[in-house]
Write an enzyme that holds these catalytic residues in place. Sequence first.
Site, PDB file in Angstrom:
ATOM      1  N   SER A   1       0.851  -1.119  -0.155  1.00  0.00           N
ATOM      2  CA  SER A   1       0.145  -0.050   0.066  1.00  0.00           C
ATOM      3  C   SER A   1       0.722   1.248   0.141  1.00  0.00           C
ATOM      4  CB  SER A   1      -0.941  -0.020   1.190  1.00  0.00           C
ATOM      5  OG  SER A   1      -0.354   0.151   2.390  1.00  0.00           O
TER       6      SER A   1
ATOM      7  N   HIS B   1       1.269   4.521   6.643  1.00  0.00           N
ATOM      8  CA  HIS B   1       0.487   5.334   5.710  1.00  0.00           C
ATOM      9  C   HIS B   1       0.977   6.726   6.004  1.00  0.00           C
ATOM     10  CE1 HIS B   1      -2.704   2.532   4.332  1.00  0.00           C
ATOM     11  NE2 HIS B   1      -1.580   1.926   3.967  1.00  0.00           N
TER      12      HIS B   1
ATOM     13  N   ASP C   1      -8.006   6.086   4.471  1.00  0.00           N
ATOM     14  CA  ASP C   1      -8.034   5.005   5.154  1.00  0.00           C
ATOM     15  C   ASP C   1      -9.341   4.962   6.189  1.00  0.00           C
ATOM     16  OD1 ASP C   1      -5.577   4.509   4.354  1.00  0.00           O
ATOM     17  OD2 ASP C   1      -4.602   5.059   6.265  1.00  0.00           O
TER      18      ASP C   1
END
EC number: 3.4.21.89
Length: 172
Positions: A49, A90, A115
């Site tokens: 990701s 992230h 998210d």
Amino acid sequence: MLSGLANPRQAAVQLMNFGLILSTAFMMWKGISVITDSPSPIVVVLSGSMEPAFQRGDLLFLWNRNVLAETSVGEIVVYNVKGKDIPIVHRIVRKFGKGPEAKLLTKGDNNVSDDTELYASGQDYLVRNDIIGSVFAYIPFVGYVTILLSEHPWLKTVMLGLMGLVVVLQRE
């Protein structure tokens, strides 16, 4: 070959050496945790990701000493979601407000959407306390061993068996 086991004193020394190795590793981990002010100062990227910034298997080093400092948009952070065991790596893409109660929205660089689906039920944003640490360094692909061990549990048994065999057969 196993003559070292016949001597109880040598067996005790080997057992103590093994315990010393384990306790030293634990103390180093706790020391790094205190220095970085992070419960998990080193994490492994488990998914794609965050590509191209980080690849699956990259080993990330976290820093969380500046808890009072403002978290900024673009910063890559590792956070925990309530009720889930695996931390997520992230990037902060939006920030609402200032200070420790600022609301933060994150997204993986390789993901289409933010998210909010990953957050806990009823949670729309992160706050500073959800963040384990900010990424300050990484080593590519070193953490892939961790991924292999979690995806193939039999490898753990083989590695532990080999380590135990080395300890038993070690001669002083």
